[in-house]
Design a protein around this motif. Sequence first.
Motif, PDB file in Angstrom:
ATOM      1  N   GLU A  97     -10.230   4.793   5.552  1.00  0.00           N
ATOM      2  CA  GLU A  97      -9.399   5.993   5.665  1.00  0.00           C
ATOM      3  C   GLU A  97      -9.229   6.352   7.139  1.00  0.00           C
ATOM      4  O   GLU A  97     -10.110   6.081   7.946  1.00  0.00           O
ATOM      5  N   ILE A 145      -5.610  10.147   5.999  1.00  0.00           N
ATOM      6  CA  ILE A 145      -4.549   9.213   5.599  1.00  0.00           C
ATOM      7  C   ILE A 145      -5.211   8.075   4.838  1.00  0.00           C
ATOM      8  O   ILE A 145      -6.132   7.427   5.360  1.00  0.00           O
ATOM      9  N   THR A 146      -4.756   7.829   3.615  1.00  0.00           N
ATOM     10  CA  THR A 146      -5.260   6.689   2.847  1.00  0.00           C
ATOM     11  C   THR A 146      -4.103   5.736   2.555  1.00  0.00           C
ATOM     12  O   THR A 146      -2.933   6.102   2.699  1.00  0.00           O
ATOM     13  N   LEU A 167      -3.443   2.871   4.155  1.00  0.00           N
ATOM     14  CA  LEU A 167      -2.895   2.179   5.333  1.00  0.00           C
ATOM     15  C   LEU A 167      -3.032   0.668   5.184  1.00  0.00           C
ATOM     16  O   LEU A 167      -2.303  -0.092   5.824  1.00  0.00           O
ATOM     17  N   VAL A 191       3.430   6.546  11.328  1.00  0.00           N
ATOM     18  CA  VAL A 191       3.048   7.386  10.184  1.00  0.00           C
ATOM     19  C   VAL A 191       3.212   8.837  10.614  1.00  0.00           C
ATOM     20  O   VAL A 191       2.512   9.309  11.522  1.00  0.00           O
ATOM     21  N   SER A 238       0.858  -1.179   0.000  1.00  0.00           N
ATOM     22  CA  SER A 238       0.000   0.000   0.000  1.00  0.00           C
ATOM     23  C   SER A 238       0.893   1.228   0.000  1.00  0.00           C
ATOM     24  O   SER A 238       1.954   1.229   0.613  1.00  0.00           O
ATOM     25  N   SER A 239       0.450   2.273  -0.718  1.00  0.00           N
ATOM     26  CA  SER A 239       1.227   3.508  -0.638  1.00  0.00           C
ATOM     27  C   SER A 239       0.407   4.529   0.146  1.00  0.00           C
ATOM     28  O   SER A 239      -0.725   4.856  -0.206  1.00  0.00           O
ATOM     29  N   ILE A 240       1.002   5.001   1.202  1.00  0.00           N
ATOM     30  CA  ILE A 240       0.310   5.885   2.134  1.00  0.00           C
ATOM     31  C   ILE A 240       0.281   7.309   1.594  1.00  0.00           C
ATOM     32  O   ILE A 240       1.300   7.826   1.129  1.00  0.00           O
TER      33      ILE A 240
END
Length: 299
Positions: free
Chosen positions: A257, A284-285, A287, A238, A2-4
Amino acid sequence: MSSIKIECVLPEKCRCGESPVWEEASNSLVFVDIPAKKVCRWDSLSKAVQRVILDAPVSSVALRKSGGYVATIGTKFCALNWEDQSVVVLATVDKDKKNNRFNDGKVDPAGRYFAGTMAEETAPAVLERRQGSLYSLFPDHRVKKYFDQVDISNGLDWSLDHKIFYYIDSLSYSVDAFDYNLQTGQISNRRSVYKLEKDEQIPDGMCIDAEGKLWVACYNGGRVIRLDPETGKRLQTVKLPVDKTTSCCFGGKDYSEMYVTCARDGLDAEALLRQPEAGGIFKITGLGVKGLAPHPYAG
Ligand SMILES: O=C(O)[C@H](O)[C@@H](O)[C@H](O)[C@H](O)CO
Ligand SMILES: [Zn+2]
């Protein structure tokens, strides 16, 4: 993999944003700005914000089964009618402590509204110590007091099986756990599950994810951390572009989210230049983990 992605979705300039709660019915994030005495509702689809100004510091807000919200205002548990902005006091605590106010609060899986108190701060984290207590408001509006001697009553949530209550007293720099009896609302057997490291600073708001791991917002640490309460290990950090991260919750589509609140109070002019989005709402997406729907107060 996943790319945060982290973005400020609302530049609200909260003095102390807190208590983010996702309201699925309105696709909205509800949150408070404590010293501004403000409850906000941000519509994630239209991006419109509605604001209600109250007459005392409002430290937490939660959904209510019968409609509207409940909120902790000053030292009162209150019902908040969003349509006409009216407030009804349900119960008052700490009547002998005139300098106290409520801080963070959340509803348990049985519909009880838990919230703790603290002495009013003269500056962030500067206050008379051990003045706070932890309470819950039962659906019949009776108040239960759990313990006193709290410095800054803060983040709270329950394990997925509802058998553990997680709790943060910020100045203990610890995330604690209690055994939880969902039937009675009793807590017992306090222990620490995680001690913050120095650069993580002060533990503040907290939420649990769908894998039973805890997310803690680190005030002055500019981050949220993911903890495994079973092993006591930190699993993930994060970082956010603001220092005073105060709380977090899951929301959005399928609770995939994360929303993070933060504060502007306590930042000097130079710090504000470096973090102009301080006091905003962050999303934040990516995760790769979901959260849970918040529980509504049953009373
Ligand atoms: O957001 C909260 O929970 C408090 O009301 C804040 O005042 C900060 O947490 C505190 O200053 C740092 O510990
Ligand atoms: Zn807090």
